[in-house]
Motif scaffolding. Structure first.
Motif, PDB file in Angstrom:
ATOM      1  N   VAL A  69       0.820  -1.225   0.000  1.00 46.70           N
ATOM      2  CA  VAL A  69       0.000   0.000   0.000  1.00 46.70           C
ATOM      3  C   VAL A  69       0.852   1.273   0.000  1.00 46.70           C
ATOM      4  O   VAL A  69       0.568   2.193  -0.781  1.00 46.70           O
ATOM      5  CB  VAL A  69      -1.027  -0.022   1.152  1.00 46.70           C
ATOM      6  N   PRO A  70       1.910   1.381   0.811  1.00 46.34           N
ATOM      7  CA  PRO A  70       2.717   2.606   0.733  1.00 46.34           C
ATOM      8  C   PRO A  70       3.414   2.802  -0.616  1.00 46.34           C
ATOM      9  O   PRO A  70       3.543   3.924  -1.088  1.00 46.34           O
ATOM     10  CB  PRO A  70       3.757   2.438   1.850  1.00 46.34           C
ATOM     11  N   VAL A  71       3.818   1.705  -1.240  1.00 52.59           N
ATOM     12  CA  VAL A  71       4.475   1.810  -2.555  1.00 52.59           C
ATOM     13  C   VAL A  71       3.477   2.322  -3.593  1.00 52.59           C
ATOM     14  O   VAL A  71       3.801   3.193  -4.407  1.00 52.59           O
ATOM     15  CB  VAL A  71       5.071   0.444  -2.971  1.00 52.59           C
ATOM     16  N   VAL A  72       2.258   1.795  -3.555  1.00 55.59           N
ATOM     17  CA  VAL A  72       1.224   2.262  -4.480  1.00 55.59           C
ATOM     18  C   VAL A  72       0.887   3.723  -4.196  1.00 55.59           C
ATOM     19  O   VAL A  72       0.698   4.529  -5.115  1.00 55.59           O
ATOM     20  CB  VAL A  72      -0.034   1.365  -4.369  1.00 55.59           C
ATOM     21  N   ILE A  74       2.773   6.053  -3.084  1.00 56.67           N
ATOM     22  CA  ILE A  74       3.817   6.963  -3.560  1.00 56.67           C
ATOM     23  C   ILE A  74       3.530   7.430  -4.981  1.00 56.67           C
ATOM     24  O   ILE A  74       3.717   8.602  -5.317  1.00 56.67           O
ATOM     25  CB  ILE A  74       5.198   6.281  -3.482  1.00 56.67           C
ATOM     26  N   PHE A  75       3.049   6.524  -5.822  1.00 51.79           N
ATOM     27  CA  PHE A  75       2.838   6.860  -7.230  1.00 51.79           C
ATOM     28  C   PHE A  75       1.517   7.571  -7.501  1.00 51.79           C
ATOM     29  O   PHE A  75       1.234   7.935  -8.638  1.00 51.79           O
ATOM     30  CB  PHE A  75       2.943   5.599  -8.083  1.00 51.79           C
ATOM     31  N   LEU A  76       0.733   7.802  -6.472  1.00 56.12           N
ATOM     32  CA  LEU A  76      -0.517   8.547  -6.618  1.00 56.12           C
ATOM     33  C   LEU A  76      -0.359   9.974  -6.115  1.00 56.12           C
ATOM     34  O   LEU A  76      -1.259  10.525  -5.496  1.00 56.12           O
ATOM     35  CB  LEU A  76      -1.635   7.827  -5.850  1.00 56.12           C
ATOM     36  N   TYR A  77       0.783  10.587  -6.399  1.00 53.02           N
ATOM     37  CA  TYR A  77       1.097  11.904  -5.832  1.00 53.02           C
ATOM     38  C   TYR A  77       0.202  13.019  -6.353  1.00 53.02           C
ATOM     39  O   TYR A  77       0.126  14.072  -5.741  1.00 53.02           O
ATOM     40  CB  TYR A  77       2.567  12.256  -6.050  1.00 53.02           C
ATOM     41  N   LYS A  78      -0.504  12.812  -7.441  1.00 53.38           N
ATOM     42  CA  LYS A  78      -1.409  13.850  -7.934  1.00 53.38           C
ATOM     43  C   LYS A  78      -2.793  13.754  -7.294  1.00 53.38           C
ATOM     44  O   LYS A  78      -3.578  14.684  -7.389  1.00 53.38           O
ATOM     45  CB  LYS A  78      -1.544  13.754  -9.449  1.00 53.38           C
ATOM     46  N   LYS A  79      -3.076  12.632  -6.663  1.00 52.29           N
ATOM     47  CA  LYS A  79      -4.370  12.426  -6.012  1.00 52.29           C
ATOM     48  C   LYS A  79      -4.135  12.400  -4.505  1.00 52.29           C
ATOM     49  O   LYS A  79      -4.085  11.344  -3.877  1.00 52.29           O
ATOM     50  CB  LYS A  79      -4.991  11.112  -6.490  1.00 52.29           C
ATOM     51  N   ARG A  80      -4.034  13.569  -3.919  1.00 44.41           N
ATOM     52  CA  ARG A  80      -3.641  13.676  -2.518  1.00 44.41           C
ATOM     53  C   ARG A  80      -4.690  13.146  -1.558  1.00 44.41           C
ATOM     54  O   ARG A  80      -4.351  12.556  -0.543  1.00 44.41           O
ATOM     55  CB  ARG A  80      -3.280  15.120  -2.204  1.00 44.41           C
ATOM     56  N   GLU A  81      -5.956  13.361  -1.856  1.00 36.81           N
ATOM     57  CA  GLU A  81      -7.014  12.843  -0.976  1.00 36.81           C
ATOM     58  C   GLU A  81      -7.003  11.315  -0.958  1.00 36.81           C
ATOM     59  O   GLU A  81      -7.196  10.699   0.090  1.00 36.81           O
ATOM     60  CB  GLU A  81      -8.387  13.359  -1.425  1.00 36.81           C
ATOM     61  N   VAL A  84      -4.186  10.137   1.280  1.00 35.12           N
ATOM     62  CA  VAL A  84      -4.533  10.176   2.703  1.00 35.12           C
ATOM     63  C   VAL A  84      -5.365   8.950   3.069  1.00 35.12           C
ATOM     64  O   VAL A  84      -5.127   8.292   4.096  1.00 35.12           O
ATOM     65  CB  VAL A  84      -5.281  11.484   3.056  1.00 35.12           C
ATOM     66  N   ARG A  85      -6.338   8.601   2.209  1.00 39.80           N
ATOM     67  CA  ARG A  85      -7.173   7.438   2.490  1.00 39.80           C
ATOM     68  C   ARG A  85      -6.362   6.148   2.498  1.00 39.80           C
ATOM     69  O   ARG A  85      -6.551   5.284   3.355  1.00 39.80           O
ATOM     70  CB  ARG A  85      -8.310   7.334   1.472  1.00 39.80           C
ATOM     71  N   LEU A  86      -5.443   6.014   1.541  1.00 33.57           N
ATOM     72  CA  LEU A  86      -4.605   4.811   1.495  1.00 33.57           C
ATOM     73  C   LEU A  86      -3.668   4.730   2.699  1.00 33.57           C
ATOM     74  O   LEU A  86      -3.417   3.637   3.225  1.00 33.57           O
ATOM     75  CB  LEU A  86      -3.813   4.759   0.195  1.00 33.57           C
ATOM     76  N   ILE A 145       0.841  11.342   6.445  1.00 34.31           N
ATOM     77  CA  ILE A 145      -0.474  12.001   6.350  1.00 34.31           C
ATOM     78  C   ILE A 145      -0.342  13.490   6.643  1.00 34.31           C
ATOM     79  O   ILE A 145      -0.941  14.326   5.955  1.00 34.31           O
ATOM     80  CB  ILE A 145      -1.489  11.325   7.293  1.00 34.31           C
ATOM     81  N   ARG A 146       0.449  13.837   7.647  1.00 36.28           N
ATOM     82  CA  ARG A 146       0.655  15.258   7.964  1.00 36.28           C
ATOM     83  C   ARG A 146       1.287  15.990   6.781  1.00 36.28           C
ATOM     84  O   ARG A 146       0.891  17.119   6.464  1.00 36.28           O
ATOM     85  CB  ARG A 146       1.534  15.394   9.195  1.00 36.28           C
ATOM     86  N   GLY A 147       2.255  15.359   6.129  1.00 36.26           N
ATOM     87  CA  GLY A 147       2.890  15.986   4.968  1.00 36.26           C
ATOM     88  C   GLY A 147       1.931  16.153   3.807  1.00 36.26           C
ATOM     89  O   GLY A 147       1.935  17.180   3.121  1.00 36.26           O
TER      90      GLY A 147
END
Length: 162
Positions: A69-72, A74-81, A84-86, A145-147
């Motif tokens: 999940v954290p690896v996936v 990382i690559f969703l950097y344009k979808k910030r919301e 956060v959910r992931l 999440i804070r970042g």
């Protein structure tokens, strides 16, 4: 985007979670019979004690989720919301992992050892660094999440200026 702080936190979370595949969680010493509890079962079991991967498959699945999940994310950097959910889903998987180990597997192992050894036995339980990994994982996810939330606020403030 590697330059973002939360990306480093998520990458560290994935790497640290992957270490659970190789590290023992705890060691049980019942009158000289030493058993190491890992996510794959128990190593060096007592003769009649057998807990294999079939018994601990929830730990294997949760560890796999805590690694992927954290690896996936990382690559969703344009979808910030969604990031956060992931991250929250990964935190939930980590909390479930900790709960399973402490509330379910440890009690079951102790009951089985008591049944095998009888009433008179000396039991020593030692926890290894593998038990600290989920806690470190939780801290790293909170920092990630804070970042991400700081990025969201920064982008909202830039949009207001336009």
């Amino acid at each position: 985007m590697i330059q973002r702080r939360q990306t480093i936190f998520m990458l560290l979370s994935a790497i640290i979670s992957a270490l659970l595949f190789f590290m023992p969680l705890a060691s049980f010493n019942a009158d000289g019979n030493i058993m190491q509890f890992t996510i794959f079962g128990i190593r060096n079991p007592i003769d009649s004690l057998s807990l294999t991967t079939a018994y601990t498959w929830p730990l294997v699945i949760l560890t796999f989720l805590m690694t992927i999940v954290p690896v996936v994310t990382i690559f969703l950097y344009k979808k910030r919301e969604l990031q956060v959910r992931l991250c929250r889903i990964n935190m939930l998987a980590t909390v479930i992992f900790i709960g399973l180990v402490f509330l379910y597997y440890e009690n079951d192992i102790l009951k089985i050892i008591a049944a095998v050894e009888g009433d008179q036995y000396q039991l020593d339980v030692a926890y290894f660094i593998g038990m600290a990994i989920p806690l470190v994982n939780l801290v790293l996810e909170i920092l990630a999440i804070r970042g991400i939330k700081k990025d969201i606020e920064l982008l909202k403030s830039i949009d207001r200026l336009r």
